[in-house]
Design a protein around this motif. Structure first.
Motif, short mmCIF file in Angstrom:
data_model
loop_
_atom_site.label_atom_id
_atom_site.label_comp_id
_atom_site.label_asym_id
_atom_site.label_seq_id
_atom_site.Cartn_x
_atom_site.Cartn_y
_atom_site.Cartn_z
N LYS A 10 0.82 -1.21 0.00
CA LYS A 10 0.00 0.00 0.00
C LYS A 10 0.86 1.26 0.00
O LYS A 10 0.49 2.27 -0.60
CB LYS A 10 -0.93 0.00 1.22
CG LYS A 10 -2.00 -1.09 1.17
CD LYS A 10 -2.90 -1.01 2.39
CE LYS A 10 -3.98 -2.10 2.33
NZ LYS A 10 -4.87 -2.06 3.52
N ILE A 11 1.99 1.21 0.68
CA ILE A 11 2.87 2.39 0.72
C ILE A 11 3.36 2.73 -0.68
O ILE A 11 3.38 3.90 -1.08
CB ILE A 11 4.06 2.13 1.67
CG1 ILE A 11 3.55 1.94 3.11
CG2 ILE A 11 5.06 3.28 1.60
CD1 ILE A 11 4.64 1.63 4.11
N TRP A 12 3.75 1.70 -1.44
CA TRP A 12 4.20 1.93 -2.82
C TRP A 12 3.08 2.54 -3.65
O TRP A 12 3.31 3.48 -4.43
CB TRP A 12 4.65 0.61 -3.43
CG TRP A 12 5.25 0.74 -4.80
CD1 TRP A 12 6.56 0.91 -5.12
CD2 TRP A 12 4.54 0.73 -6.05
NE1 TRP A 12 6.72 0.99 -6.48
CE2 TRP A 12 5.51 0.88 -7.08
CE3 TRP A 12 3.21 0.58 -6.41
CZ2 TRP A 12 5.16 0.91 -8.43
CZ3 TRP A 12 2.86 0.61 -7.75
CH2 TRP A 12 3.83 0.78 -8.75
N CYS A 13 1.88 2.02 -3.50
CA CYS A 13 0.73 2.53 -4.27
C CYS A 13 0.43 3.99 -3.92
O CYS A 13 0.14 4.79 -4.82
CB CYS A 13 -0.50 1.66 -4.02
SG CYS A 13 -0.37 -0.03 -4.66
N ILE A 14 0.51 4.32 -2.64
CA ILE A 14 0.24 5.71 -2.22
C ILE A 14 1.30 6.65 -2.80
O ILE A 14 0.98 7.73 -3.31
CB ILE A 14 0.20 5.81 -0.69
CG1 ILE A 14 -1.03 5.06 -0.14
CG2 ILE A 14 0.16 7.26 -0.24
CD1 ILE A 14 -1.06 4.96 1.36
N LYS A 15 2.57 6.24 -2.74
CA LYS A 15 3.65 7.06 -3.30
C LYS A 15 3.46 7.27 -4.80
O LYS A 15 3.66 8.38 -5.31
CB LYS A 15 4.99 6.40 -3.03
CG LYS A 15 5.43 6.44 -1.57
CD LYS A 15 6.79 5.79 -1.40
CE LYS A 15 7.26 5.85 0.04
NZ LYS A 15 8.58 5.17 0.21
N GLU A 16 3.08 6.21 -5.51
CA GLU A 16 2.88 6.32 -6.95
C GLU A 16 1.69 7.20 -7.29
O GLU A 16 1.71 7.94 -8.28
CB GLU A 16 2.71 4.93 -7.57
CG GLU A 16 3.98 4.12 -7.62
CD GLU A 16 5.05 4.79 -8.46
OE1 GLU A 16 4.75 5.27 -9.57
OE2 GLU A 16 6.20 4.86 -8.00
N LEU A 17 0.64 7.12 -6.45
CA LEU A 17 -0.52 7.98 -6.68
C LEU A 17 -0.16 9.45 -6.49
O LEU A 17 -0.54 10.30 -7.31
CB LEU A 17 -1.64 7.58 -5.71
CG LEU A 17 -2.94 8.39 -5.82
CD1 LEU A 17 -3.55 8.25 -7.21
CD2 LEU A 17 -3.94 7.95 -4.74
N GLY A 45 -0.94 10.27 -16.14
CA GLY A 45 -0.74 9.63 -14.84
C GLY A 45 -0.85 8.12 -14.92
O GLY A 45 -0.07 7.40 -14.29
N VAL A 46 -1.82 7.64 -15.71
CA VAL A 46 -1.97 6.19 -15.88
C VAL A 46 -0.74 5.60 -16.56
O VAL A 46 -0.26 4.52 -16.18
CB VAL A 46 -3.24 5.88 -16.69
CG1 VAL A 46 -3.31 4.40 -17.04
CG2 VAL A 46 -4.48 6.32 -15.92
N TYR A 47 -0.22 6.31 -17.55
CA TYR A 47 0.98 5.85 -18.26
C TYR A 47 2.16 5.74 -17.29
O TYR A 47 2.90 4.74 -17.30
CB TYR A 47 1.31 6.81 -19.40
CG TYR A 47 2.59 6.51 -20.11
CD1 TYR A 47 2.65 5.52 -21.09
CD2 TYR A 47 3.76 7.20 -19.80
CE1 TYR A 47 3.84 5.24 -21.75
CE2 TYR A 47 4.95 6.93 -20.45
CZ TYR A 47 4.98 5.94 -21.42
OH TYR A 47 6.16 5.67 -22.05
N LEU A 48 2.34 6.75 -16.44
CA LEU A 48 3.43 6.71 -15.47
C LEU A 48 3.24 5.58 -14.47
O LEU A 48 4.19 4.88 -14.10
CB LEU A 48 3.51 8.05 -14.73
CG LEU A 48 3.97 9.26 -15.55
CD1 LEU A 48 3.86 10.53 -14.72
CD2 LEU A 48 5.39 9.07 -16.05
N TRP A 49 1.99 5.40 -14.04
CA TRP A 49 1.69 4.33 -13.08
C TRP A 49 2.03 2.97 -13.67
O TRP A 49 2.70 2.14 -13.03
CB TRP A 49 0.21 4.39 -12.70
CG TRP A 49 -0.23 3.29 -11.77
CD1 TRP A 49 -0.48 2.00 -12.08
CD2 TRP A 49 -0.48 3.40 -10.36
NE1 TRP A 49 -0.86 1.28 -10.98
CE2 TRP A 49 -0.87 2.13 -9.90
CE3 TRP A 49 -0.42 4.46 -9.46
CZ2 TRP A 49 -1.19 1.88 -8.58
CZ3 TRP A 49 -0.75 4.20 -8.14
CH2 TRP A 49 -1.13 2.93 -7.72
N ARG A 50 1.59 2.73 -14.90
CA ARG A 50 1.85 1.44 -15.53
C ARG A 50 3.34 1.24 -15.79
O ARG A 50 3.87 0.14 -15.65
CB ARG A 50 1.06 1.33 -16.84
CG ARG A 50 -0.43 1.27 -16.66
CD ARG A 50 -1.15 1.00 -17.95
NE ARG A 50 -0.75 -0.29 -18.52
CZ ARG A 50 -1.20 -0.76 -19.67
NH1 ARG A 50 -2.06 -0.03 -20.38
NH2 ARG A 50 -0.80 -1.93 -20.11
#
Length: 244
Positions: A10-17, A45-50
């Motif tokens: 979850k920490i990784w996901c929050i940082k990426e968001l 943002g979706v591109y960076l996330w993926r």
């Protein structure tokens, strides 16, 4: 099947968001001078996330391959010392769990050991591990072990050959990553140059680029430029991805 080791916490996901939102806001302000445009940049943002998600998965896969190679080395030593395949796996687990650098294979080996305690076939457990991790090399190893046990092959010799093959592949991958790293850095620096130029112009001569912000044609030109940058980033990524 759930590839749980590839799922970021979850920490990784929050940082990426936070990173994706920050990038969208900065691009909206820098290229359009309008913060309310940032929600329209959601695809960026979706591109960076993926992209970051795929990079995270690759890092985990690389670590898994390295730990699997170390497991094969430990297993080979146990077999050469006269232990059976099942006993060698248990000894390898005992050795790897003591080292904090190994974080993936101990989890997988613990599942295999639990399966062995339930009298399951070791080749089936190895195959399950390969499918669970999504790693073709582990699946190939499981198939070789299954064939050797079925037809009475020399498992010790098989594991020695697997160890040599894995080591050679990892060395080649490391050499390729070293050669490509510099070119990849150059490519990404070129991608950031347009944003750097825009930032420089805003601080030194803002009136010079006001037409890009105040006119429809300017917004269209900036949008086309942004799309070109994203396409170039995708091309650079595909060119520098070399599978061994």
């Amino acid at each position: 099947m759930e590839y749980y080791i590839y799922k970021p916490d979850k920490i990784w996901c929050i940082k990426e968001l936070i990173k994706a939102v920050a990038v969208c806001v900065m691009v909206a302000v820098l290229l359009y001078n309008k913060m309310y445009i940032s929600p329209l940049l959601f695809p960026v943002g979706v591109y960076l996330w993926r992209s970051d998600r795929n990079r995270y998965k690759k890092q985990v896969q690389d670590k898994l391959r390295y730990e699997f190679k170390e497991f094969i080395i430990l297993l080979s030593g146990s077999l050469n010392a006269g232990y059976s395949l099942e006993q060698g796996i248990k000894r390898s687990y005992d050795d790897m769990v003591k080292d904090r650098d190994f974080t993936l294979m101990p989890k997988e080996l613990s599942l295999i050991i639990n399966g062995l305690s339930l009298n399951k076939d070791v080749e089936m457990l190895l195959m399950d591990m390969g499918e669970r991790c999504g790693e073709e090399r582990i699946i190939e190893f499981a198939k070789l072990v299954a064939t050797a046990k079925k037809y009475g092959g020399n498992i010790n010799s098989l594991i020695d050959k697997t160890k040599t093959k894995l080591n050679d592949k990892l060395l080649v991958e490391k050499e390729i990553d070293t050669l490509v790293a510099a070119k990849k850095l150059e490519g990404y620096l070129m991608l950031f140059m347009p944003f750097g130029i825009m930032l420089y112009m805003r601080f030194t001569n803002g009136a010079y680029i006001n037409l890009l912000y105040d006119s429809l044609l300017g917004n269209v030109i900036v949008t086309i430029a942004l799309i070109i940058v994203l396409v170039c980033g995708f091309i650079i990524k595909r060119i520098t991805e070399i599978e061994v």
